[in-house]
Motif scaffolding. Structure first.
Motif, PDB file in Angstrom:
ATOM      1  N   ARG A 228      14.946 -25.993 -74.939  1.00 24.49           N
ATOM      2  CA  ARG A 228      16.715 -26.173 -75.069  1.00 24.49           C
ATOM      3  C   ARG A 228      16.919 -24.953 -75.696  1.00 24.49           C
ATOM      4  O   ARG A 228      16.164 -24.012 -76.198  1.00 24.49           O
ATOM      5  CB  ARG A 228      16.753 -27.265 -76.295  1.00 24.49           C
ATOM      6  N   ASP A 229      18.246 -24.547 -75.458  1.00 21.12           N
ATOM      7  CA  ASP A 229      18.711 -23.263 -75.777  1.00 21.12           C
ATOM      8  C   ASP A 229      18.968 -23.311 -77.244  1.00 21.12           C
ATOM      9  O   ASP A 229      19.161 -24.161 -78.063  1.00 21.12           O
ATOM     10  CB  ASP A 229      20.129 -23.148 -75.330  1.00 21.12           C
ATOM     11  N   ARG A 234      15.579 -19.632 -75.361  1.00 28.02           N
ATOM     12  CA  ARG A 234      15.506 -21.338 -74.833  1.00 28.02           C
ATOM     13  C   ARG A 234      13.862 -21.513 -75.332  1.00 28.02           C
ATOM     14  O   ARG A 234      12.798 -20.582 -74.868  1.00 28.02           O
ATOM     15  CB  ARG A 234      15.573 -21.264 -73.519  1.00 28.02           C
ATOM     16  N   SER A 249       8.951 -19.661 -76.110  1.00 29.37           N
ATOM     17  CA  SER A 249      10.350 -19.259 -76.121  1.00 29.37           C
ATOM     18  C   SER A 249      10.519 -18.091 -75.268  1.00 29.37           C
ATOM     19  O   SER A 249       9.709 -17.240 -74.903  1.00 29.37           O
ATOM     20  CB  SER A 249      10.662 -18.639 -77.597  1.00 29.37           C
TER      21      SER A 249
END
Length: 252
Positions: A228-229, A234, A249
Motif C-alpha cells: 500500500r502507498d 509503497r 518498501s
C-alpha cells in the motif's frame, strides 16, 4: 563509523531456528549472497551481501524458545552504558554486553513495552556497508501500544527526540538524532500478535513492493499487510517461512 553515527540504526540480523531455510529464502527474494562465518562458536552465522557489500546477517537463536526475529541494531560508542540506561529507564537487559570475536560489542535489550532491539559498539565490523538501495535496509520502525512511554524511554537511552510527521490520519513519529530522522514510531492500530507485545520492524528497499510480496508468498512466506502507498513510497509487511516479520518498501 563509515557514516553510521551513534544513535543510528547500523545493522540488522535474523535469529532463526531455520537458518538453512533463511539462506534459501532471502537470497531468492533479495538477490543476496551468503558468507558463512568460520569462527567455531558462531553457529554458522551468515553475512548476507548485495553486490558484494554486507547488508544483513542471520544466525541461530540465542535461546531455544526464542521466536524468529529480525533485530534492529543501533550504533553506540559504549554498549555497557546503554545497557545501564535501559535498566534505569524501565527496560530489560536480555543479553548483557559481550564481545563478538573482535568484530564489536553488543547487547540485546527491550523497552518497557517489550520491543526488543540491540546495540552495536563497532570494532572490526562497522555495520552494514549499503543502505537505502534495493536489497538493503532502508528504515526501522517501532510499533507499540505505548507511544508516550516510548518517547520517554528512547530519549533517556539514545537521546532521541520524537517529532510528529505528516502522514494523514495515522499519527506518526520520526525519531530525531542530531540533524537526522533515523527511525520511526507507529502506534499499534490493533491488538498485536501474542509473540510480539511491541516490536521493531526492519524495512528493506526493493524495486517493486508488489512483485516482492508476491515472490515472498511463492517462496513460502506470508503477506501480513498487502502493498500500500504511504508518504515514503509503497510498502508491505511480510513473514518468512519460519515466521520472522519484516517489511519491504519501494522508495520514492
Amino acid at each position: 563509523m563509515n557514516g553510521v553515527e551513534p544513535g543510528t540504526p547500523c545493522w540488522t540480523d535474523l535469529a532463526t531456528p531455520g537458518l538453512e531455510d533463511a539462506k534459501r529464502f532471502y537470497p531468492q527474494l533479495f538477490g543476496w549472497t551468503g558468507r558463512v562465518s568460520t569462527v567455531p562458536d558462531a553457529g554458522g552465522y551468515t553475512v548476507f551481501c548485495k553486490d558484494g557489500r554486507a547488508v544483513a546477517g542471520a544466525g541461530p537463536p540465542a535461546t531455544p524458545d526464542q521466536v524468529p526475529i529480525w533485530s534492529t541494531y543501533v550504533a553506540t560508542d559504549d554498549a555497557d552504558l546503554v545497557a545501564t540506561r535501559v535498566e534505569a529507564a524501565g527496560g530489560q537487559v536480555l543479553v548483557s554486553p559481550f564481545d563478538v570475536s573482535g568484530q564489536g560489542r553488543m547487547a540485546v535489550l527491550a523497552d518497557p513495552a517489550g520491543a526488543v532491539f540491540s546495540v552495536w559498539q563497532p570494532m572490526a565490523m562497522r555495520g552494514a556497508e549499503l543502505f537505502n538501495a534495493p536489497g538493503a535496509m532502508c528504515w526501522n520502525e517501532l510499533v507499540t501500544p505505548d507511544p508516550e512511554g516510548a518517547r520517554e524511554f528512547y530519549a533517556l537511552v539514545f537521546g532521541w527526540h520524537a517529532e510528529e510527521r505528516p502522514t494523514g490520519s495515522v499519527p506518526y513519529v520520526g525519531w530525531r538524532c542530531g540533524a537526522r530522522i533515523v527511525a520511526g514510531m507507529l502506534p499499534a492500530a490493533e491488538p498485536l500478535p501474542a509473540d510480539l507485545p511491541a516490536y521493531w520492524t526492519v524495512y528493506f528497499a526493493v524495486e517493486d513492493a508488489d512483485a516482492t510480496a508476491a515472490r515472498a508468498a511463492e517462496l513460502g512466506g506470508t503477506v501480513l499487510v498487502p502493498p500500500r502507498d504511504n508518504p515514503a513510497g509503497r510498502s508491505a509487511a511480510l513473514r518468512d517461512p519460519q515466521g520472522a516479520l519484516f517489511s519491504v518498501s519501494t522508495l520514492r
